[in-house]
Design an enzyme around this catalytic site. Sequence first.
Site, short mmCIF file in Angstrom:
data_model
loop_
_atom_site.label_atom_id
_atom_site.label_comp_id
_atom_site.label_asym_id
_atom_site.label_seq_id
_atom_site.Cartn_x
_atom_site.Cartn_y
_atom_site.Cartn_z
N SER A 89 1.25 -0.98 -0.22
CA SER A 89 0.03 0.25 -0.37
C SER A 89 0.53 1.16 0.21
O SER A 89 1.63 1.28 -0.78
CB SER A 89 -0.98 0.16 1.35
OG SER A 89 -1.04 1.41 1.32
N HIS A 193 -8.25 1.55 -0.44
CA HIS A 193 -8.05 0.05 -1.80
C HIS A 193 -9.44 -0.23 -2.64
O HIS A 193 -9.14 -1.07 -2.79
CB HIS A 193 -6.82 -0.80 -1.71
CG HIS A 193 -5.75 -0.18 -1.10
ND1 HIS A 193 -5.06 0.42 -2.26
CD2 HIS A 193 -4.90 -0.18 -0.47
CE1 HIS A 193 -3.38 0.84 -1.69
NE2 HIS A 193 -3.50 0.26 -0.53
#
Length: 308
Positions: A89, A193
């Site tokens: 991430s 996400h």
Amino acid sequence: MLVLVAPGQGAQTPGFLTDWLALPGAADRVAAWSDALGLDLAHFGTKADADEIRDTSVAQPLLVAAGILSAAALGDISGFTPGAVAGHSVGEITAAVFAGVLDDTAALSLVRRRGLAMAEAAAVTETGMSALLGGDPEVSVAHLERLGLTPANVNGAGQIVAAGTMEQLAALNEDKPEGVRKVVPLKVAGAFHTRHMAPAVDKLAEAAKALTPADPKVTYVSNKDGRAVASGTEVLDRLVGQVANPVRWDLCMETFKELGVTAIIEVCPGGTLTGLAKRALPGVKTLALKTPDNLDAARELVAEHTQA
């Protein structure tokens, strides 16, 4: 071959930067970054409580700064180049610094904008993320989709992270997929996400236009699909798009295996990714840089698995 990896949001804990700031030159470097960002990184990394550093706009630049700082300390004592780099991430921005795609100033500027944009997107609807421990991935993914949740992080080693509204996550807690041992809420402030982050993508794309990325100097493994990316422009494009798309850390670990990885070092605040690697990559040595006390062990691992 040694892989250097950087963790994502949720890895932060109160005071985790304290010992790193005692290293020569570290406090001055962090002070300069803080001035540039308009964010007191030293305060948040040493004195702030868990709720303060849970704030997306704070956590993300803090994590990238910590990763760069700890990797610099490792480089200073070891003088090494890793065989590959990757990040989970927001850790992908840290990894972009390791690979020479972005310098630390550009990376911190980008992550500051990323954190603010994602915090704005998260404020629209109350959302969150929870980790599913155990179970069959295919069964779990299908179950999540029935509940309206997104498998936002497919981490491998029996772990998937679900993201969605708090109501959807509450339903998941009451109705776990078959075989899942436990559902653990994560220390994040939104459904990262997923489609909930779509508004942040345009803002990040605009910020990225001001940057001039270089091509990676070492193998850069992208968590979009586990593929090694050789173009700096593509790395930057992926950094923008991944905000609203799932993280496939499982595929990154498959690529590590294909590359012949023998050791993994996770930069500060390490522990999450090395934990996954211990289960998914048996036989691969792992080390998490939690404090400067870990640097000597890291130096030994570097000597065993890389060439200076």
